[in-house]
Write a protein that holds these residues in place. Structure first.
Motif, PDB file in Angstrom:
ATOM      1  N   PRO A 387      91.481   1.461  73.352  1.00 17.92           N
ATOM      2  CA  PRO A 387      91.543   0.437  72.661  1.00 17.92           C
ATOM      3  C   PRO A 387      89.830  -0.255  72.614  1.00 17.92           C
ATOM      4  O   PRO A 387      89.352  -0.440  71.555  1.00 17.92           O
ATOM      5  CB  PRO A 387      92.532  -0.561  73.287  1.00 17.92           C
ATOM      6  N   GLY A 388      89.351  -0.176  73.687  1.00 14.60           N
ATOM      7  CA  GLY A 388      88.006  -0.886  73.915  1.00 14.60           C
ATOM      8  C   GLY A 388      87.131  -0.129  73.086  1.00 14.60           C
ATOM      9  O   GLY A 388      86.139  -0.418  72.256  1.00 14.60           O
ATOM     10  N   ALA A 389      87.060   1.267  72.877  1.00 15.22           N
ATOM     11  CA  ALA A 389      86.301   2.293  72.030  1.00 15.22           C
ATOM     12  C   ALA A 389      86.455   1.742  70.559  1.00 15.22           C
ATOM     13  O   ALA A 389      85.732   1.690  69.854  1.00 15.22           O
ATOM     14  CB  ALA A 389      86.302   3.668  72.415  1.00 15.22           C
ATOM     15  N   LYS A 390      87.746   1.714  70.310  1.00 19.82           N
ATOM     16  CA  LYS A 390      88.023   1.296  68.831  1.00 19.82           C
ATOM     17  C   LYS A 390      87.401  -0.245  68.458  1.00 19.82           C
ATOM     18  O   LYS A 390      86.619  -0.213  67.509  1.00 19.82           O
ATOM     19  CB  LYS A 390      89.615   1.402  68.689  1.00 19.82           C
ATOM     20  N   PHE A 391      87.585  -1.208  69.390  1.00 23.88           N
ATOM     21  CA  PHE A 391      87.050  -2.484  69.029  1.00 23.88           C
ATOM     22  C   PHE A 391      85.563  -2.121  69.045  1.00 23.88           C
ATOM     23  O   PHE A 391      84.776  -2.966  68.212  1.00 23.88           O
ATOM     24  CB  PHE A 391      87.530  -3.406  70.010  1.00 23.88           C
ATOM     25  N   ALA A 392      85.177  -1.697  69.977  1.00 23.60           N
ATOM     26  CA  ALA A 392      83.527  -1.566  69.823  1.00 23.60           C
ATOM     27  C   ALA A 392      82.965  -1.147  68.849  1.00 23.60           C
ATOM     28  O   ALA A 392      82.020  -1.448  67.869  1.00 23.60           O
ATOM     29  CB  ALA A 392      82.908  -0.546  71.098  1.00 23.60           C
ATOM     30  N   SER A 393      83.454   0.001  68.060  1.00 24.32           N
ATOM     31  CA  SER A 393      83.105   0.797  66.644  1.00 24.32           C
ATOM     32  C   SER A 393      83.150   0.006  65.604  1.00 24.32           C
ATOM     33  O   SER A 393      82.404   0.004  64.627  1.00 24.32           O
ATOM     34  CB  SER A 393      83.590   2.113  66.567  1.00 24.32           C
ATOM     35  N   LEU A 394      84.621  -0.881  65.798  1.00 24.72           N
ATOM     36  CA  LEU A 394      84.847  -1.653  64.539  1.00 24.72           C
ATOM     37  C   LEU A 394      83.872  -2.867  64.504  1.00 24.72           C
ATOM     38  O   LEU A 394      83.598  -3.373  63.462  1.00 24.72           O
ATOM     39  CB  LEU A 394      86.410  -1.796  64.599  1.00 24.72           C
ATOM     40  N   ASP A 395      83.583  -3.344  65.497  1.00 28.30           N
ATOM     41  CA  ASP A 395      82.594  -4.626  65.710  1.00 28.30           C
ATOM     42  C   ASP A 395      81.241  -4.100  65.315  1.00 28.30           C
ATOM     43  O   ASP A 395      80.577  -4.840  64.465  1.00 28.30           O
ATOM     44  CB  ASP A 395      82.500  -5.056  67.317  1.00 28.30           C
ATOM     45  N   LEU A 396      80.733  -2.875  65.672  1.00 23.77           N
ATOM     46  CA  LEU A 396      79.858  -2.315  65.359  1.00 23.77           C
ATOM     47  C   LEU A 396      79.556  -2.191  63.742  1.00 23.77           C
ATOM     48  O   LEU A 396      78.661  -2.685  63.204  1.00 23.77           O
ATOM     49  CB  LEU A 396      79.329  -0.959  65.880  1.00 23.77           C
ATOM     50  N   VAL A 397      80.744  -1.641  63.168  1.00 26.96           N
ATOM     51  CA  VAL A 397      80.466  -1.452  61.693  1.00 26.96           C
ATOM     52  C   VAL A 397      80.787  -2.617  60.639  1.00 26.96           C
ATOM     53  O   VAL A 397      80.552  -2.768  59.955  1.00 26.96           O
ATOM     54  CB  VAL A 397      81.323  -0.422  61.062  1.00 26.96           C
ATOM     55  N   GLY A 398      81.231  -3.763  61.709  1.00 25.13           N
ATOM     56  CA  GLY A 398      81.253  -5.170  61.096  1.00 25.13           C
ATOM     57  C   GLY A 398      82.272  -5.501  59.987  1.00 25.13           C
ATOM     58  O   GLY A 398      82.038  -6.378  59.108  1.00 25.13           O
ATOM     59  N   VAL A 399      83.353  -4.751  60.206  1.00 23.08           N
ATOM     60  CA  VAL A 399      84.698  -5.077  59.109  1.00 23.08           C
ATOM     61  C   VAL A 399      84.923  -6.468  59.268  1.00 23.08           C
ATOM     62  O   VAL A 399      85.311  -7.068  60.505  1.00 23.08           O
ATOM     63  CB  VAL A 399      85.694  -4.141  59.323  1.00 23.08           C
ATOM     64  N   PRO A 400      84.980  -7.547  58.365  1.00 24.69           N
ATOM     65  CA  PRO A 400      85.453  -8.728  58.693  1.00 24.69           C
ATOM     66  C   PRO A 400      86.510  -9.309  59.476  1.00 24.69           C
ATOM     67  O   PRO A 400      86.379 -10.418  59.970  1.00 24.69           O
ATOM     68  CB  PRO A 400      85.187  -9.477  57.077  1.00 24.69           C
ATOM     69  N   TRP A 401      87.635  -8.453  59.283  1.00 30.77           N
ATOM     70  CA  TRP A 401      88.901  -8.804  60.064  1.00 30.77           C
ATOM     71  C   TRP A 401      89.364  -7.731  60.814  1.00 30.77           C
ATOM     72  O   TRP A 401      89.087  -6.606  60.294  1.00 30.77           O
ATOM     73  CB  TRP A 401      90.105  -9.233  59.093  1.00 30.77           C
ATOM     74  N   GLN A 402      89.906  -7.907  61.957  1.00 27.33           N
ATOM     75  CA  GLN A 402      90.854  -6.716  62.672  1.00 27.33           C
ATOM     76  C   GLN A 402      92.158  -7.444  62.505  1.00 27.33           C
ATOM     77  O   GLN A 402      92.508  -8.524  63.054  1.00 27.33           O
ATOM     78  CB  GLN A 402      90.141  -6.488  63.811  1.00 27.33           C
ATOM     79  N   LEU A 403      92.886  -6.562  62.196  1.00 24.48           N
ATOM     80  CA  LEU A 403      94.405  -6.906  62.491  1.00 24.48           C
ATOM     81  C   LEU A 403      95.177  -5.928  63.530  1.00 24.48           C
ATOM     82  O   LEU A 403      95.143  -4.538  63.318  1.00 24.48           O
ATOM     83  CB  LEU A 403      95.244  -6.776  61.258  1.00 24.48           C
ATOM     84  N   ILE A 404      95.498  -6.304  64.750  1.00 24.62           N
ATOM     85  CA  ILE A 404      95.598  -5.537  65.883  1.00 24.62           C
ATOM     86  C   ILE A 404      97.171  -5.378  66.145  1.00 24.62           C
ATOM     87  O   ILE A 404      97.822  -6.315  66.162  1.00 24.62           O
ATOM     88  CB  ILE A 404      94.831  -6.080  67.118  1.00 24.62           C
ATOM     89  N   VAL A 405      97.614  -4.124  65.875  1.00 25.50           N
ATOM     90  CA  VAL A 405      99.098  -3.839  66.345  1.00 25.50           C
ATOM     91  C   VAL A 405      99.100  -3.121  67.664  1.00 25.50           C
ATOM     92  O   VAL A 405      98.718  -1.850  67.606  1.00 25.50           O
ATOM     93  CB  VAL A 405      99.559  -3.017  65.071  1.00 25.50           C
ATOM     94  N   GLY A 406      99.836  -3.540  68.690  1.00 25.47           N
ATOM     95  CA  GLY A 406     100.060  -3.185  69.701  1.00 25.47           C
ATOM     96  C   GLY A 406     101.538  -3.077  70.280  1.00 25.47           C
ATOM     97  O   GLY A 406     102.293  -4.017  69.781  1.00 25.47           O
ATOM     98  N   PRO A 407     101.908  -2.459  71.307  1.00 25.28           N
ATOM     99  CA  PRO A 407     103.247  -2.150  71.660  1.00 25.28           C
ATOM    100  C   PRO A 407     103.888  -3.636  72.243  1.00 25.28           C
ATOM    101  O   PRO A 407     105.061  -3.877  71.987  1.00 25.28           O
ATOM    102  CB  PRO A 407     103.248  -1.199  72.804  1.00 25.28           C
ATOM    103  N   LYS A 408     102.940  -4.353  72.825  1.00 23.37           N
ATOM    104  CA  LYS A 408     103.542  -5.504  73.619  1.00 23.37           C
ATOM    105  C   LYS A 408     103.846  -6.572  72.432  1.00 23.37           C
ATOM    106  O   LYS A 408     104.963  -7.058  72.242  1.00 23.37           O
ATOM    107  CB  LYS A 408     102.628  -6.081  74.611  1.00 23.37           C
TER     108      LYS A 408
END
Ligand code: 5CA
Length: 439
Positions: A387-408
């Motif tokens: 997850p940390g690597a995904k968030f870092a690359s998505l923050d880097l490329v600057g997509v305006p929204w993240q919709l995060i889907v996890g097991p919990k």
């Protein structure tokens, strides 16, 4: 788009020779790849942003009455001999010979070509005014290409050319472009100020540069603070009406770049608390040059009196590829780029935190389908990664929204959304999350 099948080569570190934030981020986010000094390939994400900027520019040019054409990148040197600029233009112009030993140039601008087209077809004042534009690659063999696409050798420009019967009519065409430019930059989320400028090799006696403020900018500007606050006129103005008051309201406020700056006038005209000195990036430049090209190239029209006369011309440039870097200079943080919604390569990233988990996959797919239908151009991060690597690359490329889907969250019927610009997070049921992003 599914990220597992896409091409988004992000880098942890920027190459050492990238000096300014936008250049570093464009390389790190995998937007461009340098192929030679000042010459870049556009990778998928960079190309998406470039096309979006191009489309905003196109829509505003169309709205202001300009007509799109596409001129060739290679131009006959003879046209430049006709205008008298072949020798003047110097080493910045890339000169090429074809197999028949004919001299060509890779166009650094297109006043000559458009004048050639115009004179072939337009013969009467009744067909005026006309304004033609194209969005085409240019080449200038800059002495110091630097800062990535900010000062490239090959770069994408929108260049428009107006043709009018006399100076008064040409002034109206100039005013249309002046206001259309303010609307373009506003739609791109930028604050641009029009600044009196030196016409340089394009020639003429009336010229404005459009400058966005950024500490890393190459130009120094001196301006009345109110000009920055005044903003754009908006799209709903009467383009055929009298635009002079709207232009004059801005043009009468002091604003000059270094080469045109007059310190005494600045102090006399601008109250001390309104004097703004800043660095900026030139993202557009407009010129009125009268008969400079029409006279030597014989672009004549017949006037109402039956007499032939040279048309009065202007040209109007927007640095489309430079704008990609300019927007990043104006909008980034430690973590990476923050795209304004209008030009973001994707509207939202659906982040699947556990690909392979049937329940998580199902919700992520459902969100991805719904966002596609909403026209949000989602990117589905289905990579098998931390997850940390995904968030870092998505923050880097600057997509305006993240919709995060996890097991919990899925177990509780919830997803999380994050706004890239503010870092603000909310935990919501999927339907509410989709609503928030759509709004
Ligand atoms: N013929 C006129 C107007 S069409 C013209 O060429 N104007 S210009 O030289 O000012 O260029 C227009 C815009 O192109 C500039 O405002 C700048 O934003 C962009 N531009 C110019 N040179 C470069 C370059 N080397 N790299 C990136 N963008 C550039």
């Amino acid at each position: 788009m599914r990220l597992s099948r896409y091409f988004m080569p992000t880098l942890r570190e920027a190459p050492a020779d990238a000096q300014i934030a936008s250049h570093q981020l464009m390389l790190r986010a995998g937007l461009i790849r340098q192929e030679a000094a000042g010459i870049y390939a556009w990778l998928p994400l960079g190309l998406k942003v470039l096309k979006k900027i191009e489309q905003v520019v196109r829509e505003e040019m169309d709205r202001a009455g300009a007509i799109e054409v596409l001129m060739p990148t290679l131009q006959l040197a003879d046209l430049w001999r006709e205008s008298g600029r072949y020798d003047d233009y110097g080493d910045e112009m890339l000169r090429i010979k074809d197999r028949h030993d004919r001299d060509l140039v890779y166009g650094p601008t297109a006043e000559e070509v458009i004048t050639e087209i115009f004179r072939a077809y337009v013969k009467s004042y009744k067909d005026l005014p006309k304004n033609f534009y194209n969005i085409q690659w240019k080449f200038r063999d800059e002495r110091r290409p630097r800062f990535g696409v900010m000062r490239g050798r090959e770069f994408l420009m929108k260049d428009a050319y107006s043709f009018d019967i006399d100076e008064a009519a040409a002034r109206k065409s100039y005013n249309r472009m002046f206001l259309a430019y303010l609307n373009i930059y506003a739609r791109l989320g930028l604050k641009a100020i029009p600044v009196k400028a030196d016409p340089g090799p394009i020639g003429g006696d009336l010229s404005h540069e459009f400058i966005i403020l950024a500490d890393t900018g190459e130009s120094e500007v001196f301006a009345h603070g109110d000009l920055v606050e005044m903003g754009a006129p908006g799209p709903d103005i009467d383009w055929d009406g009298d635009l002079e008051p709207m232009v004059a309201q801005r043009a009468r406020l002091y604003a000059a770049s270094d080469e045109m700056h007059d310190a005494a006038r600045f102090e006399a005209e601008v109250p001390a608390d309104k004097r703004m000195t800043a660095r900026g990036i030139e993202v557009g430049h407009i010129f009125y040059f009268g008969e400079k090209y029409s006279k030597p190239m014989k672009a004549l029209v017949t006037g109402p009196d039956g007499q032939d006369r040279p048309i009065h011309g202007g040209s109007y440039g927007v640095g489309v590829s430079r704008l990609v870097a300019g927007i990043i200079e104006a909008s980034h943080d430690e973590a990476g780029i923050i795209w304004p919604d209008a030009v973001a390569p994707f509207g939202v990233a659906v982040v699947n935190l556990r690909p392979g988990d049937a329940a998580v996959d199902a919700v992520a797919e459902q969100a991805y389908r719904a966002l596609t239908e909403l026209g949000k151009e989602p990117l589905l991060d289905d990579r098998d990664d931390r997850p940390g690597a995904k968030f870092a690359s998505l923050d880097l490329v600057g997509v305006p929204w993240q919709l995060i889907v996890g097991p919990k969250g899925v177990a509780e019927g919830m997803v999380e959304i994050k706004r890239r610009a503010t870092g603000e997070r909310q935990t919501l049921p999927l339907e509410a999350a989709l609503k928030a992003i759509a709004a």
